[in-house]
Design a protein around this motif. Structure first.
Motif, PDB file in Angstrom:
ATOM      1  N   GLU A  86       0.833  -1.208   0.000  1.00 33.54           N
ATOM      2  CA  GLU A  86       0.000   0.000   0.000  1.00 33.54           C
ATOM      3  C   GLU A  86       0.868   1.258   0.000  1.00 33.54           C
ATOM      4  N   ASP A 141      -3.329  -5.161  -5.404  1.00 37.47           N
ATOM      5  CA  ASP A 141      -4.084  -4.632  -6.531  1.00 37.47           C
ATOM      6  C   ASP A 141      -3.741  -3.150  -6.600  1.00 37.47           C
ATOM      7  N   THR A 187      -4.360  -0.829  -8.746  1.00 37.82           N
ATOM      8  CA  THR A 187      -5.445   0.081  -9.123  1.00 37.82           C
ATOM      9  C   THR A 187      -6.312   0.400  -7.910  1.00 37.82           C
ATOM     10  N   ARG A 188      -6.660  -0.632  -7.160  1.00 39.08           N
ATOM     11  CA  ARG A 188      -7.478  -0.411  -5.949  1.00 39.08           C
ATOM     12  C   ARG A 188      -6.694   0.405  -4.920  1.00 39.08           C
ATOM     13  N   ARG A 189      -5.357   0.157  -4.851  1.00 41.15           N
ATOM     14  CA  ARG A 189      -4.517   0.944  -3.932  1.00 41.15           C
ATOM     15  C   ARG A 189      -4.658   2.428  -4.204  1.00 41.15           C
ATOM     16  N   ASP A 190      -4.627   2.816  -5.466  1.00 41.11           N
ATOM     17  CA  ASP A 190      -4.709   4.236  -5.812  1.00 41.11           C
ATOM     18  C   ASP A 190      -6.102   4.792  -5.566  1.00 41.11           C
ATOM     19  N   GLU A 191      -7.126   3.959  -5.765  1.00 36.48           N
ATOM     20  CA  GLU A 191      -8.488   4.433  -5.562  1.00 36.48           C
ATOM     21  C   GLU A 191      -8.771   4.694  -4.087  1.00 36.48           C
ATOM     22  N   ARG A 192      -8.194   3.905  -3.198  1.00 41.63           N
ATOM     23  CA  ARG A 192      -8.458   4.034  -1.762  1.00 41.63           C
ATOM     24  C   ARG A 192      -7.634   5.148  -1.134  1.00 41.63           C
ATOM     25  N   GLU A 203     -12.831   1.636   5.038  1.00 42.87           N
ATOM     26  CA  GLU A 203     -13.529   0.600   4.291  1.00 42.87           C
ATOM     27  C   GLU A 203     -15.038   0.844   4.390  1.00 42.87           C
TER      28      GLU A 203
END
Length: 908
Positions: free
Chosen positions: A374, A407, A409-414, A435
């Motif tokens: 992360e 993931d 992509t998900r790292r950047d979105e969160r 979350e």
């Protein structure tokens, strides 16, 4: 009246200290937030000069060319050409002139390499820069920047001058100066005490590249006063010196010249004293001079070196100067970088430690893996390859191996906030939104263990493991040569206003150890170095613990390993003690600077060591110039390093250096073999005239001038060239490096060439000559001139002498192929070019002996079968007697090493 423009002073004003408080630096540079005025910038440009790397005026091309044409070997070849013209052999004369000119031109090109390196340095400077003057932003030529200018820096820009950041922060690629491939963060702020200039986190340097961010900076040094300009000046001051081979060739040339002149003059006087017609005596003296001048010496050496160059190119080393191949063979010390040369330059996760579990794997390591992935900014392309900081690439790849496949992509979105790595804090952190259904933000932190653990509470360490135990684990991983990072997290009810509020009261998740593994072939290469008597030192910008661990893993440290943690602070006297007068240890010079490498090379050179130095950055250029062999990296190296170096490794591999050392030793041995070969022919060519002179003419001349020239220029050349391609003898990497003071011609070589091979050949040749005369009924004093009854027998006898020397050449060539080992060990038929050369000289001799046109020209006659049978034995006798001599020498050496009497069984 028009006044002349102001001229730059010989010594500009003292440079300000870029690390002093910013307000004081601004005051010293006389600049504020609005920058300099246009008129003040013009005045300073006149004082400080343009912001560019300039080369000093070099020696004129004609002067350099004249020096090459007056080289001792060139003078010897000029004399040989003159004698050839005197002897009315114009073709030979012009051929020798061509050899002189070609070699002079080649040497001239090598002299220009230092200037090319400085020109390459200049290409690192940008053409334009954005600057604040009179309160406005302008695009100006980079060479017009002056100290005190305010410059603006953005992603993708080349830094135009040495400057201190006043606002913002950037990520900069300093690899051209530091040799380290990972980008570094630079941001405005106070200086850190005790840091080397290149590691100061608020400074950026001319020629480096901004890879991210925006900043404003104040210029404190331009042109030759920058780090880049200082390196350029060092490169120009460290001129290339003659290689050991070049120095040895000069000595050989003078020796051969002295022998040739002495022989020619002596026989001229002897001929005159015994009443030989002056014309005949002069012609024979000229013939001996031409015969003893080795016209093929330089071409043969060049061919041997060229063969070495081609071989090394196929093995991953491009050599830019032919003589460097031989210099590699005399190398006694290798100073090597660590990253990418000894190691694979591919960081990977080596170990993970978690509180309460140590290095044990389990679900807790997956939590550590997820957190460290992360806290990264790397990206993945369409093919799945990672791009970004090498350390973070290793963390993401390692997270997948630990069961926390990220993931990205998900790292950047969160992610809601990112605090980039701060070199002062030695931390990086990222803030993750809650979350679904959660109400707390999560802060994940990674950084140096001492920085993270200082912000971690004992309670946060968890499971009874306190911070002191985590520190002990970090120290243990560091001693194993790993780069250690600590990973922690914290839950926050809301996003923090300031970074300082967030990065505290952390919960330690664990430690990770990253490792750049050594290349698998390096350990064997280091063992070969030790077998060959070479010492290997590591000179690196990395920290001492990591470099020492790599050194021990690949076997460097014989008999012991010394680690100099801060090599910048080592004095010249301490270097003498470490490298020369102290114990024969191998050394790691950690945190080295350009001056450190240069000082190491200078110290070793001053004490007669032959130094090979590796490097890849601009900062390495001076040391690469100064070392006998500068070795640049072809993949990771900069253009400047490749220009400054003598050899470029296309595979960046230390093992290739060792292969090059072996090739250099082989080339040196082959040059010695060639010299033995040509020296061995002086005796059988001189003895016939000596017999004629000592007999006061009662024994007719056994050899004519043209026959000597035919031997020297016709039959000898190809076998001599072929010896330059001989394979290495067994054990070539088992002997210590030779001294730089050792002459390429040793007394043992002269004894072998003149006194052994030459003497055996002379006895055989004179035996064949007298056999033909006596068979025809000749008695000493009988006339053998044209019209006499014995004239044909005399022509046949001189032809037997001529052909006998040629066949003895065959035996000498086979014997000269090896200096110590038996011919069977290297292979009788392993040198195909030599076999072709022998076939050519036999065919050439047959043409001169049996073709009527050449019989008339060279005074030869057809040989009868019994004479052919006799001289056919000569090669075997010459080679066989030398084979016996070498066998005797090997036996003597073995008895000296093992004095146990033959037949006596050793006690077990």
């Amino acid at each position: 009246m028009r006044h002349p423009a102001p001229q730059p002073p010989s010594t500009p004003a003292p440079e300000p200290d870029p690390l002093e408080p910013l307000a004081l630096l601004r005051r010293e540079l006389g600049t504020g937030a609005r920058g300099l005025s246009g008129r003040e910038a013009e005045r300073r440009l006149a004082v400080y000069g343009p912001n560019e790397v300039r080369s000093t005026a070099g020696e004129s091309v004609w002067r350099e060319l004249t020096r090459q044409l007056a080289h001792p070997l060139a003078l010897l070849l000029w004399a040989a050409a003159a004698l050839a013209f005197i002897a009315d052999i114009a073709v030979l004369g012009w051929a020798i002139v061509a050899v002189v000119l070609v070699n002079a031109g080649f040497a001239l090109l090598q002299e220009r390499q230092a200037e090319h390196a400085v020109e390459t340095l200049a290409r690192y400077l940008p053409e334009h820069a954005r600057v604040v003057r009179d309160g406005s932003t302008f695009d100006v030529l980079a060479k017009e920047l002056v100290p005190g200018d305010i410059v603006l820096i953005e992603e993708g820009d080349k830094i135009p001058a040495d400057a201190r950041l006043t606002e913002g922060g950037v990520e900069a690629d300093l690899s051209m100066l530091t040799g380290e491939s990972a980008p570094v963060d630079r941001c405005a702020g106070p200086a850190l005490p005790g840091k080397p200039l290149l590691e100061e986190p608020n400074l950026v340097f001319s020629g480096t590249t901004c890879t991210g961010g925006q900043a404003q900076a104040i210029v404190f040094a331009t042109g030759s006063h920058t780090e880049l300009g200082r390196i350029a000046a060092l490169s120009q001051r460290t001129r290339r010196e003659s290689s050991p081979l070049e120095q040895q060739v000069k000595r050989v040339a003078w020796l051969i010249a002295a022998v040739a002149v002495a022989v020619g003059v002596a026989f001229l006087l002897i001929g005159w004293m015994i009443g030989l017609p002056l014309t005949d005596a002069l012609m024979f003296a000229i013939g001996l001079l031409v015969a003893n001048v080795p016209e093929g010496l330089l071409p043969t050496i060049t061919l041997a070196l060229a063969v070495g160059v081609r071989l090394l190119a196929r093995q991953g080393a491009v050599v830019k100067r032919l003589s460097a191949v031989e210099t590699l063979g005399s190398t006694s010390v290798i100073c090597t970088d660590k990253t990418g040369t000894l190691t694979q330059n591919r960081m990977r996760l080596q170990a993970a430690w978690t509180p309460g579990h140590g290095t044990e794997a389990g679900p807790w390591t997956a939590r550590l893996a997820e957190a460290m992935a992360e806290c990264t900014t790397v990206t993945r392309d369409e093919r799945g390859d990672l791009h970004g900081d090498p350390t973070e690439e290793a963390l993401v790849a390692g997270a997948a191996a630990l069961g926390g496949a990220p993931d990205l992509t998900r790292r950047d979105e969160r992610r809601t906030a990112l605090f980039r790595f701060d070199p002062r804090l030695r931390l990086m952190s990222t803030l993750i939104r809650p979350e679904p259904g959660g109400d707390h933000f999560r802060l994940v932190v990674k950084g140096a263990p001492e920085s993270v653990l200082a912000r971690t509470t004992d309670a946060g360490a968890g499971n009874g493991h306190d911070v002191s135990q985590a520190r002990a684990a970090a120290d243990d991983l560091a001693r194993q040569g790993m780069r250690v990072l600590a990973v922690a997290d914290r839950e926050l009810p809301e996003p923090p206003e300031h970074r300082e509020q967030a990065e505290r009261e952390l919960r330690l998740l664990g430690l990770v150890g990253l490792y750049d593994p050594p290349r698998p072939e390096v350990a064997a290469a280091v063992r070969r170095c030790h077998d060959a008597g070479l010492r290997v030192h590591i000179v690196t910008g990395d920290n001492g613990a990591t470099a020492a661990a790599v050194a021990r893993e690949v076997g460097i440290g014989r008999p012991e390993l010394l680690v100099i943690q801060e090599s910048e602070k080592v004095t010249d006297r301490e270097l003498d003690d470490l490298l020369i007068t102290g114990p024969e240890s191998e050394i790691v010079f950690a945190r080295s600077s350009p001056e450190t490498k240069l000082k190491v090379a200078d110290t070793l050179r001053a004490h007669g060591r032959i130094v090979a130095m590796t490097g890849d950055g601009v900062n390495d250029a001076p040391a690469l110039h100064r070392a006998h062999i500068g070795v640049a990296m072809g993949r990771s190296g900069t253009d400047v390093a490749r220009e400054a170096a003598t050899m470029v490794l296309t595979d960046d591999n230390f093992a290739t250096i060792v292969t090059a050392v072996e090739s250099g030793r082989r080339v040196y041995d082959n040059v010695r073999k060639f010299i033995v070969y040509i020296f061995a022919h002086l005796t059988p060519e001189a003895v016939p005239f000596l017999v004629f002179a000592l007999s006061a003419g009662t024994v007719p001349l056994p050899l004519t001038v043209l026959q000597i020239l035919a031997i020297d220029l016709g039959t000898e050349t190809l076998p001599a060239l072929a010896l330059g391609r001989e394979r290495a003898e067994p054990g070539v990497m088992k002997r210590p490096p030779r001294s730089s003071r050792q002459s390429i011609i040793s007394p043992a070589m002269l004894v072998r060439g003149w006194g052994y091979l030459g003497a055996v050949s002379a006895v055989l040749v004179m035996t064949g000559y007298f056999y033909v005369l006596w068979r025809a009924g000749w008695q000493p004093g009988d006339p053998t001139g044209p019209g006499s009854d014995l004239h044909h027998a005399y022509l046949t006898a001189t032809t037997a002498t001529f052909a006998g020397i040629v066949t003895c050449q065959v035996g000498t060539a086979m014997a000269a192929r090896t200096e110590h080992a038996s011919l069977r060990q290297i292979g009788v038929f392993s040198n195909t070019l030599l076999l072709y050369g022998i076939a050519f000289e036999i065919a050439f001799t047959a043409v001169l002996v049996y073709v009527p046109l050449f019989q008339h020209m060279f005074g030869t006659a057809a040989l009868p079968a019994d004479v052919i049978a006799l001289i056919t034995c000569f090669p075997v006798i010459v080679w066989g007697t030398d084979e016996i001599r070498r066998w005797t020498v090997r036996r003597r050496v073995l008895r000296r090493e093992d004095p146990t009497p033959a037949g006596v069984e050793k006690r077990r």
